[in-house]
Motif scaffolding. Structure first.
Motif, PDB file in Angstrom:
ATOM      1  N   ASP A  59      37.864  31.113  42.485  1.00 39.60           N
ATOM      2  CA  ASP A  59      38.889  31.040  41.435  1.00 39.60           C
ATOM      3  C   ASP A  59      38.458  30.127  40.289  1.00 39.60           C
ATOM      4  O   ASP A  59      38.687  30.433  39.113  1.00 39.60           O
ATOM      5  CB  ASP A  59      40.206  30.536  42.015  1.00 39.60           C
ATOM      6  CG  ASP A  59      40.978  31.609  42.762  1.00 39.60           C
ATOM      7  OD1 ASP A  59      40.589  32.789  42.672  1.00 39.60           O
ATOM      8  OD2 ASP A  59      41.980  31.269  43.417  1.00 39.60           O
ATOM      9  N   LEU A  63      38.015  31.503  36.566  1.00 41.46           N
ATOM     10  CA  LEU A  63      38.858  30.958  35.501  1.00 41.46           C
ATOM     11  C   LEU A  63      37.988  30.628  34.291  1.00 41.46           C
ATOM     12  O   LEU A  63      38.331  30.983  33.148  1.00 41.46           O
ATOM     13  CB  LEU A  63      39.578  29.696  35.998  1.00 41.46           C
ATOM     14  CG  LEU A  63      40.331  28.901  34.924  1.00 41.46           C
ATOM     15  CD1 LEU A  63      41.470  29.712  34.342  1.00 41.46           C
ATOM     16  CD2 LEU A  63      40.849  27.580  35.488  1.00 41.46           C
ATOM     17  N   LEU A  90      46.326  29.484  39.867  1.00 44.32           N
ATOM     18  CA  LEU A  90      45.559  29.656  38.639  1.00 44.32           C
ATOM     19  C   LEU A  90      46.221  28.936  37.473  1.00 44.32           C
ATOM     20  O   LEU A  90      45.543  28.318  36.639  1.00 44.32           O
ATOM     21  CB  LEU A  90      45.419  31.146  38.325  1.00 44.32           C
ATOM     22  CG  LEU A  90      44.580  31.974  39.295  1.00 44.32           C
ATOM     23  CD1 LEU A  90      44.658  33.451  38.936  1.00 44.32           C
ATOM     24  CD2 LEU A  90      43.128  31.515  39.299  1.00 44.32           C
ATOM     25  N   ARG A  93      45.420  25.289  37.393  1.00 43.08           N
ATOM     26  CA  ARG A  93      44.076  25.035  36.875  1.00 43.08           C
ATOM     27  C   ARG A  93      44.046  25.140  35.347  1.00 43.08           C
ATOM     28  O   ARG A  93      43.381  24.367  34.674  1.00 43.08           O
ATOM     29  CB  ARG A  93      43.081  26.020  37.481  1.00 43.08           C
ATOM     30  CG  ARG A  93      42.811  25.799  38.953  1.00 43.08           C
ATOM     31  CD  ARG A  93      41.659  26.680  39.427  1.00 43.08           C
ATOM     32  NE  ARG A  93      41.318  26.382  40.809  1.00 43.08           N
ATOM     33  CZ  ARG A  93      41.822  27.013  41.852  1.00 43.08           C
ATOM     34  NH1 ARG A  93      42.683  28.002  41.659  1.00 43.08           N
ATOM     35  NH2 ARG A  93      41.462  26.686  43.076  1.00 43.08           N
ATOM     36  N   ILE A  94      44.751  26.133  34.815  1.00 44.23           N
ATOM     37  CA  ILE A  94      44.782  26.323  33.370  1.00 44.23           C
ATOM     38  C   ILE A  94      45.428  25.126  32.679  1.00 44.23           C
ATOM     39  O   ILE A  94      44.918  24.614  31.672  1.00 44.23           O
ATOM     40  CB  ILE A  94      45.540  27.617  33.016  1.00 44.23           C
ATOM     41  CG1 ILE A  94      44.747  28.846  33.488  1.00 44.23           C
ATOM     42  CG2 ILE A  94      45.796  27.718  31.509  1.00 44.23           C
ATOM     43  CD1 ILE A  94      45.533  30.138  33.459  1.00 44.23           C
ATOM     44  N   ILE A 114      47.016  34.667  32.418  1.00 45.11           N
ATOM     45  CA  ILE A 114      46.879  35.361  33.698  1.00 45.11           C
ATOM     46  C   ILE A 114      47.144  36.860  33.532  1.00 45.11           C
ATOM     47  O   ILE A 114      46.422  37.694  34.082  1.00 45.11           O
ATOM     48  CB  ILE A 114      47.817  34.739  34.746  1.00 45.11           C
ATOM     49  CG1 ILE A 114      47.326  33.319  35.101  1.00 45.11           C
ATOM     50  CG2 ILE A 114      47.893  35.596  36.002  1.00 45.11           C
ATOM     51  CD1 ILE A 114      48.331  32.503  35.886  1.00 45.11           C
ATOM     52  N   CYS A 118      43.878  38.951  34.589  1.00 46.80           N
ATOM     53  CA  CYS A 118      43.894  39.116  36.046  1.00 46.80           C
ATOM     54  C   CYS A 118      44.770  40.291  36.467  1.00 46.80           C
ATOM     55  O   CYS A 118      45.838  40.528  35.896  1.00 46.80           O
ATOM     56  CB  CYS A 118      44.423  37.848  36.728  1.00 46.80           C
ATOM     57  SG  CYS A 118      43.443  36.374  36.386  1.00 46.80           S
TER      58      CYS A 118
END
Length: 270
Positions: A59, A63, A90, A93-94, A114, A118
Motif C-alpha cells: 500500500d 500510494l 489509505l 497515509r494520504i 482514492i 483505486c
C-alpha cells in the motif's frame, strides 16, 4: 508470433538512447529506489511471514505511485476486507494523521484521490481468469497500471487434471505473466511462505523466494522478487530484501531497512 529484428529498429534506437529504461519509475522512497524502480508489464512477488507488513508495504509503495506518477490500481485484497477499512488506511497515509483527526477538507481530499486511483474487486468466485478479465475491463473503462492479488491463497486455483501442484502454479503464473506483458500492467502477487523453522538459537530467520508455499516456481516466474521481514515483531522496523530483479534497469539485489509509523501507516527509508 515470429519477430524479424528489422521491424524493431525504432524500439532498438530508443533502447540505445536509454528511453526505454526511463519507463522504470521511482517508488518515492529514495533508499528503495537504489534497488527497485517499478515498470509496467512485469510480475512482482512480495512475500514474508504473517505480521511482517507485506500488505502495508504494498500500500505504501502504491500510494506513492499514484501520487507521483498517476498510476491506477485494482485490488483483489481479501486480507484488507472490508473495502471501506482499506480505504480508511489509505486515507490516513494520504493525510499523514489518524482518521479521527481529519477535518472535512482532508476527508474530501483523501476520498477524491482514492476514487480517482483505486478500484476493488470483491468476487463471488476468485478464479484467476475472472480476476484478469475484471482487470482488463477496468483498464478499458478508466485505465489501469497495477493489479494486486493479496493474498494468493485466496484465489480459487484452476487445476489441470493429473498435474502436480507446482505444475498448476506454473500454469497460473504463466497466464498472469502473459496478461501483464500484453496489457502493460504491473501485477503484484502476495503469497505466504511455508511454516517458519527456528534455527538452533530459537530465532526465525528471513525466508527467501524458495521458501514460498508450493515451490520454486515463484522465484522462477518473478520479474521482481521481494521479501519483507521483521526480525523483531515488537519494533516498527522492517527489512525489505530484494532477491530477484529481471532487468538491470529495474534495480539491483540488496536489503533496505525501513521505519513504520504506526499512527499514520507511513514508511520511511533508513
Amino acid at each position: 508470433m515470429i519477430i524479424d529484428p528489422k521491424t524493431r529498429i525504432h524500439q532498438f534506437n530508443k533502447a540505445c538512447k536509454g528511453e526505454i529504461k526511463r519507463k522504470a519509475l521511482s517508488t518515492g522512497f529514495l533508499p528503495l529506489d537504489n534497488h527497485i524502480l517499478l515498470a509496467k508489464g512485469y510480475l512482482m512477488i512480495i512475500s514474508g511471514f504473517p505480521g511482517s507488513g507485506k500488505s502495508e508495504f504494498v500500500d505504501a509503495v502504491l500510494l506513492n505511485m499514484f501520487l507521483l506518477h498517476g498510476w491506477r490500481t485494482l485490488y483483489f485484497s481479501p486480507e484488507n476486507h472490508p473495502v471501506e477499512q482499506h480505504m480508511l488506511k489509505l486515507a490516513e497515509r494520504i493525510c499523514r494523521k489518524p482518521a479521527e483527526h481529519f477535518d472535512q477538507e482532508e476527508k474530501r481530499k483523501a476520498y477524491d484521490i482514492i476514487c480517482e486511483y483505486c478500484t476493488w474487486y470483491d468476487p463471488d468466485e476468485a478464479k484467476v481468469n475472472a480476476i484478469l478479465n475484471v482487470a482488463k475491463e477496468v483498464k478499458n473503462e478508466k485505465g489501469l497500471d497495477v493489479l494486486v492479488i493479496d493474498p494468493w491463497n485466496a484465489v480459487d486455483h484452476e487445476r489441470k487434471e493429473n498435474a502436480m501442484l507446482h505444475e498448476n502454479l506454473g500454469y497460473s503464473l504463466t497466464k498472469i505473466l502473459k496478461f501483464a506483458r500484453d496489457n502493460e500492467i504491473l501485477v503484484i502477487i502476495v503469497p505466504h511462505p511455508g511454516k517458519p523453522s527456528p534455527n538452533k538459537d530459537g530465532n526465525i530467520g528471513m525466508p527467501d523466494l524458495y521458501s514460498i508455499s508450493d515451490g520454486a516456481m515463484w522465484r522462477n516466474k518473478a520479474d521482481y522478487g521481494v521479501i519483507v521481514h521483521r526480525p523483531d515483531m515488537g519494533k516498527d522496523q522492517m527489512i525489505v530484501s530484494v532477491q530477484k530483479i529481471k532487468q538491470k534497469h529495474m534495480g539491483r539485489l540488496g536489503m533496505i531497512l525501513m521505519d513504520y509509523e504506526y499512527l499514520t501507516g507511513r514508511f520511511k527509508g533508513v
